[in-house]
Design a protein around this motif. Structure first.
Motif, PDB file in Angstrom:
ATOM      1  N   GLY A 253       0.520  -0.979  -0.082  1.00 12.54           N
ATOM      2  CA  GLY A 253       0.233  -0.119  -0.229  1.00 12.54           C
ATOM      3  C   GLY A 253       0.537   1.167  -0.088  1.00 12.54           C
ATOM      4  O   GLY A 253       1.849   1.373   0.658  1.00 12.54           O
TER       5      GLY A 253
ATOM      6  N   THR B   4      -3.922 -11.481  -1.519  1.00 14.67           N
ATOM      7  CA  THR B   4      -4.633 -10.354  -1.487  1.00 14.67           C
ATOM      8  C   THR B   4      -5.923 -10.472  -2.216  1.00 14.67           C
ATOM      9  O   THR B   4      -5.806 -10.913  -3.747  1.00 14.67           O
ATOM     10  CB  THR B   4      -3.801  -8.988  -1.209  1.00 14.67           C
ATOM     11  OG1 THR B   4      -3.273  -8.773  -2.604  1.00 14.67           O
ATOM     12  CG2 THR B   4      -2.248  -9.191  -0.317  1.00 14.67           C
TER      13      THR B   4
ATOM     14  N   TYR C 106      -8.608  -5.494  -6.124  1.00 20.05           N
ATOM     15  CA  TYR C 106     -10.073  -4.349  -6.250  1.00 20.05           C
ATOM     16  C   TYR C 106      -9.401  -3.840  -6.829  1.00 20.05           C
ATOM     17  O   TYR C 106      -8.791  -3.715  -8.074  1.00 20.05           O
ATOM     18  CB  TYR C 106      -9.922  -3.169  -4.705  1.00 20.05           C
ATOM     19  CG  TYR C 106     -10.782  -3.769  -3.663  1.00 20.05           C
ATOM     20  CD1 TYR C 106     -11.458  -4.653  -3.602  1.00 20.05           C
ATOM     21  CD2 TYR C 106      -9.185  -4.059  -3.014  1.00 20.05           C
ATOM     22  CE1 TYR C 106     -11.717  -5.422  -1.985  1.00 20.05           C
ATOM     23  CE2 TYR C 106      -9.141  -4.397  -1.533  1.00 20.05           C
ATOM     24  CZ  TYR C 106     -10.514  -5.001  -1.104  1.00 20.05           C
ATOM     25  OH  TYR C 106     -10.914  -5.143  -0.111  1.00 20.05           O
TER      26      TYR C 106
ATOM     27  N   ASN D 170      -5.974  -0.451  -6.296  1.00 15.20           N
ATOM     28  CA  ASN D 170      -5.157  -1.476  -5.418  1.00 15.20           C
ATOM     29  C   ASN D 170      -3.772  -1.528  -7.317  1.00 15.20           C
ATOM     30  O   ASN D 170      -2.755  -2.094  -6.557  1.00 15.20           O
ATOM     31  CB  ASN D 170      -5.010  -2.253  -4.488  1.00 15.20           C
ATOM     32  CG  ASN D 170      -6.075  -3.195  -5.201  1.00 15.20           C
ATOM     33  OD1 ASN D 170      -5.711  -3.842  -5.756  1.00 15.20           O
ATOM     34  ND2 ASN D 170      -5.400  -4.213  -3.605  1.00 15.20           N
TER      35      ASN D 170
ATOM     36  N   THR E   6      -3.158   3.148  -2.820  1.00 14.32           N
ATOM     37  CA  THR E   6      -4.333   2.998  -1.127  1.00 14.32           C
ATOM     38  C   THR E   6      -3.542   2.222  -0.233  1.00 14.32           C
ATOM     39  O   THR E   6      -2.441   1.945  -0.316  1.00 14.32           O
ATOM     40  CB  THR E   6      -4.972   1.716  -1.974  1.00 14.32           C
ATOM     41  OG1 THR E   6      -4.708   0.548  -1.898  1.00 14.32           O
ATOM     42  CG2 THR E   6      -5.375   2.122  -3.519  1.00 14.32           C
TER      43      THR E   6
ATOM     44  N   TYR F   2      -4.502  -0.281   0.281  1.00 13.01           N
ATOM     45  CA  TYR F   2      -4.271  -2.392   0.454  1.00 13.01           C
ATOM     46  C   TYR F   2      -3.486  -2.712  -0.636  1.00 13.01           C
ATOM     47  O   TYR F   2      -4.165  -2.210  -1.253  1.00 13.01           O
ATOM     48  CB  TYR F   2      -5.676  -2.483   0.136  1.00 13.01           C
ATOM     49  CG  TYR F   2      -6.946  -1.319   0.780  1.00 13.01           C
ATOM     50  CD1 TYR F   2      -7.093  -2.009   2.131  1.00 13.01           C
ATOM     51  CD2 TYR F   2      -7.619  -0.629   0.761  1.00 13.01           C
ATOM     52  CE1 TYR F   2      -8.137  -1.523   2.934  1.00 13.01           C
ATOM     53  CE2 TYR F   2      -8.147   0.047   1.123  1.00 13.01           C
ATOM     54  CZ  TYR F   2      -8.762  -0.316   2.460  1.00 13.01           C
ATOM     55  OH  TYR F   2      -9.589   0.448   3.186  1.00 13.01           O
ATOM     56  N   SER F   3      -2.423  -3.367  -0.320  1.00  8.46           N
ATOM     57  CA  SER F   3      -1.497  -4.137  -0.579  1.00  8.46           C
ATOM     58  C   SER F   3      -2.109  -5.022  -1.831  1.00  8.46           C
ATOM     59  O   SER F   3      -3.623  -5.379  -1.172  1.00  8.46           O
ATOM     60  CB  SER F   3      -0.376  -4.477  -0.102  1.00  8.46           C
ATOM     61  OG  SER F   3      -1.601  -5.964   1.031  1.00  8.46           O
ATOM     62  N   ARG F   4      -1.444  -5.350  -2.736  1.00 10.98           N
ATOM     63  CA  ARG F   4      -2.023  -6.855  -3.549  1.00 10.98           C
ATOM     64  C   ARG F   4      -0.626  -7.128  -3.884  1.00 10.98           C
ATOM     65  O   ARG F   4       0.195  -7.098  -4.697  1.00 10.98           O
ATOM     66  CB  ARG F   4      -2.675  -5.045  -5.331  1.00 10.98           C
ATOM     67  CG  ARG F   4      -3.237  -6.319  -6.540  1.00 10.98           C
ATOM     68  CD  ARG F   4      -2.301  -6.037  -7.222  1.00 10.98           C
ATOM     69  NE  ARG F   4      -2.187  -7.445  -8.053  1.00 10.98           N
ATOM     70  CZ  ARG F   4      -1.935  -7.553  -9.485  1.00 10.98           C
ATOM     71  NH1 ARG F   4      -0.319  -6.970  -9.352  1.00 10.98           N
ATOM     72  NH2 ARG F   4      -2.079  -8.083 -10.022  1.00 10.98           N
TER      73      ARG F   4
END
Length: 300
Positions: A142, A176, A179, A182, A259, A261-263
């Motif tokens: 993130g 993860t 989305y 991300n 974001t 939120y990691s990916r």
């Protein structure tokens, strides 16, 4: 351990030969085994042939996902792993970007790389036994995870590793949630049926820069715009534990992640044992073993 042989293969996919981008038709099949008795049914095979990719809603169990995430975090904090040549860090943040060769260096990821759930699908698509050409964990943390620019993996593997044809498939297992915001995988569906020969040559030891930020082997913006107008762009959202399988010649990319939120994903490349690399087609020397394997032992 086997080694690459001298190149006597005719180059049907020339690239990096001059200052002009070229576009040509793919010369090889996409699906090599239409046997509906395999793990993929005929509808899935038709989708893959048409779009160049398949999505799998759930490939691994919740227990496996938990284990993989634990190992993901452990490796990111391990000084030995971070200092290894096979680990690529972000240019500005110094955060881990990718850890290569995890199917050989890590027993946990070695197991999933050789699992029938993955290998049998790859064998059906490629119509032969397969070996692992490359594997890695991709971190896109993130706020600081950077983008991967538009490219065809096959163009790089052909130019720099000596892979003769695009008879290879990549499997991206999501650790993860993916989305739309991300930095998920984006693919131009149908682009795998066209081949882009890129302009410019290949700098010496290009991998040292290209694995951090791509340069050589990336199409120009005019060609990318034409491809986007022709094929469109699919943004591949999906839950953790799912996977995407995509053809080696798909034009694909991913945005940076601003974001919280990691990916992150496990990325495994399966190449047909009938398509083993020769000498590079557009580089002075092959990339290191961690980037392009010369061990052609069948997976599984």
């Amino acid at each position: 351990m086997t080694t690459a042989v001298e190149s006597t293969v005719r180059d049907h996919y020339p690239t990096r030969e001059g200052d002009q981008t070229t576009v040509s038709d793919r010369q090889d099949p996409v699906v090599h085994d239409w046997n509906a008795d395999g793990p993929l049914d005929i509808q899935a095979l038709k989708r893959y042939e048409a779009t160049g990719y398949l999505t799998i809603d759930q490939l691994i169990s919740d227990e496996e996902l938990h284990l993989f995430r634990q190992e993901l975090r452990r490796l990111a904090r391990d000084p030995a792993a971070k200092s290894d040549e096979a680990t690529i860090v972000e240019a500005k943040s110094d955060e881990v970007r990718s850890i290569f060769d995890i199917h050989r260096s890590n027993k946990i990821f070695q197991k999933i790389a050789n699992d029938p759930r993955v290998v049998k699908r790859a064998e059906q698509l490629l119509g032969s036994k397969v070996y692992i050409h490359q594997s890695r964990i991709n971190y896109k943390p993130g706020f600081v995870g950077k983008d991967f620019w538009w490219h065809s993996d096959f163009e790089t593997w052909h130019a720099e590793d000596g892979m003769p044809t695009p008879r290879a498939v990549s499997v991206s297992i999501s650790l993860t949630d993916n989305y739309s915001f991300n930095g998920p995988l984006m693919i131009m569906p149908g682009s795998h049926k066209k081949y882009i020969g890129c302009a410019g040559g290949t700098p010496e030891d290009n991998y040292k820069k290209s694995l951090v930020m791509q340069g050589a082997g990336t199409p120009d913006q005019y060609t990318l715009t034409d491809f986007a107008d022709q094929f469109g762009v699919d943004v591949l959202e999906g839950p953790a534990g799912g996977a995407v399988m995509f053809d080696s010649n798909c034009m694909h990319a991913s945005n940076g992640n601003v974001t919280p939120y990691s990916r992150s994903n496990v990325f495994i490349v399966y190449n047909s044992v009938e398509n083993t690399p020769v000498e590079p087609f557009a580089a002075a020397a092959p990339r290191p073993e961690f980037a392009g394997s010369t061990d052609f032992t069948p997976a599984g």
